[in-house]
Design an enzyme around this catalytic site. Structure first.
Site, mmCIF file in Angstrom:
data_model
loop_
_atom_site.group_PDB
_atom_site.id
_atom_site.type_symbol
_atom_site.label_atom_id
_atom_site.label_comp_id
_atom_site.label_asym_id
_atom_site.label_seq_id
_atom_site.Cartn_x
_atom_site.Cartn_y
_atom_site.Cartn_z
ATOM 1 N N GLN A 134 -9.130 7.811 -1.139
ATOM 2 C CA GLN A 134 -9.306 6.968 -2.162
ATOM 3 C C GLN A 134 -10.510 6.305 -2.751
ATOM 4 O O GLN A 134 -11.065 6.288 -3.790
ATOM 5 C CB GLN A 134 -8.297 5.494 -2.097
ATOM 6 C CG GLN A 134 -8.333 4.374 -2.767
ATOM 7 C CD GLN A 134 -7.514 3.397 -2.541
ATOM 8 O OE1 GLN A 134 -6.291 3.725 -2.470
ATOM 9 N NE2 GLN A 134 -8.196 2.222 -1.960
ATOM 10 N N HIS A 171 -8.269 -6.600 5.226
ATOM 11 C CA HIS A 171 -8.606 -6.955 4.006
ATOM 12 C C HIS A 171 -9.876 -8.205 4.060
ATOM 13 O O HIS A 171 -10.797 -8.346 3.435
ATOM 14 C CB HIS A 171 -7.467 -7.642 3.434
ATOM 15 C CG HIS A 171 -6.266 -6.594 3.096
ATOM 16 N ND1 HIS A 171 -5.260 -6.787 3.665
ATOM 17 C CD2 HIS A 171 -6.226 -5.937 2.195
ATOM 18 C CE1 HIS A 171 -4.330 -5.965 3.179
ATOM 19 N NE2 HIS A 171 -5.025 -5.418 2.136
ATOM 20 N N SER A 174 -2.565 -2.088 8.819
ATOM 21 C CA SER A 174 -2.257 -1.623 7.343
ATOM 22 C C SER A 174 -0.922 -2.460 7.188
ATOM 23 O O SER A 174 -0.211 -3.009 8.127
ATOM 24 C CB SER A 174 -1.561 -0.282 7.575
ATOM 25 O OG SER A 174 -0.735 0.122 6.441
#
Ligand code: AMP
Length: 282
Positions: A153, A37, A185
């Site tokens: 995605q 992230h 993850s």
């Protein structure tokens, strides 16, 4: 860093920034932030004046029996991290703020949403497309930053943005891995110590398949079969391990130049996904 829970207050701040001609980058997440992230946030900072991050565990992308209730929620830690990364705005809405109790509209990107992860997780990509579309409508950023870790995605969101004429640039960011190769993850935290040792073999399997593709001695279907067997013998349950065309994610053959090897497995409790992108010149 400003933290806002309501769409109204977020829109008011964004309108203010836009009036000042500032460019806005958006990084949607479900929280439990890790280096993957943070790489998106770094990339977003480089390309814009203001960075908006959302943390929202989106119920509509989880099916019955999946881990929505138990999904790791580490809000206080995440907020501290985002402050150190100098994020400008954290959007932290409640479910009621995002979904009308009588909502009638969902977005489905046809065909590609039924492949791979969509075969096992029937409503998943419709939930993903819907939340990303809603967040784009709410934030109205110039750019959205998404990880290549979730390759399917990313492909689905690209098609949605194209088909719905959404005025946003999509920036994709390479997969960030642990030193042993395991793709980072939020779900890795579910692994037991024993499973954590086995987990990097998923990436190893992808690398082996990529080498075999380059050697050009076996058919793609043979390579897939072989690697699936290796993973099963190591204790993985393999949902799929497929050599695909990178553009539409259909099964690739030897004439295709842009490939992605997509894999999803379960190892005990967690479901792990990973992929390798390959560009061939000959
Ligand atoms: P999530 O919080 O799992 O919904 O992920 C939010 C965003 O971070 C998505 O665009 C993911 O693709 C991206 N992401 C998650 N893990 C990684 C990783 N290991 N490397 C790069 N991006 C990632």
């Amino acid at each position: 860093m400003k933290t806002l829970n309501s769409i109204l207050s977020l829109r008011s701040l964004i309108t203010d920034w836009k009036r000042q001609q500032m460019s806005i980058a958006f990084v949607p997440t479900m929280g439990n932030l890790h280096k993957g992230h943070l790489e998106l946030i770094k990339a977003a900072k480089e390309k814009s004046d203001k960075v908006v991050v959302s943390i929202f565990v989106n119920p509509t992308q989880f099916s019955e029996g999946e881990d929505f209730e138990n999904y790791p929620r580490t809000q206080q830690q995440d907020i501290k991290t985002l402050v150190t990364y100098d994020v400008d705005l954290l959007f932290l809405p409640l479910i009621e703020e995002i979904y009308h109790s009588e909502a009638k509209t969902m977005i489905t990107v046809a065909d590609i949403s039924n492949l791979h992860c969509g075969k096992m997780r029937k409503a998943h990509f419709s939930g993903v497309a819907t939340i990303v579309c809603k967040l784009l409508n709410i934030v109205q950023p110039d750019r959205i930053f998404l990880g290549e870790k979730d390759f399917q995605q990313l492909a689905i969101i690209r098609l949605m943005v194209r088909d719905l004429n959404i005025a946003v640039i999509i920036d994709s960011v390479k997969i960030i891995r642990e030193t042993d190769g395991l793709a980072m993850s939020s779900r890795n935290g579910y692994l037991t110590a024993e499973q954590r040792k086995i987990a990097p073999n998923l990436y190893q399997g992808l690398c082996n398949a990529a080498d075999k593709i380059k050697q050009n001695l076996q058919s793609f279907r043979e390579i897939e079969q072989q690697q699936q067997c290796v993973l099963i013998n190591l204790g993985f349950k393999v949902d799929y391990f497929s050599i695909c065309r990178a553009n539409d994610l259909l099964f690739a053959d030897k004439n295709d130049k842009e490939l992605v090897i997509l894999a999803a497995v379960t190892l005990g409790k967690p479901r792990l996904i990973d992929n390798i992108y390959i560009k061939r010149w000959s």
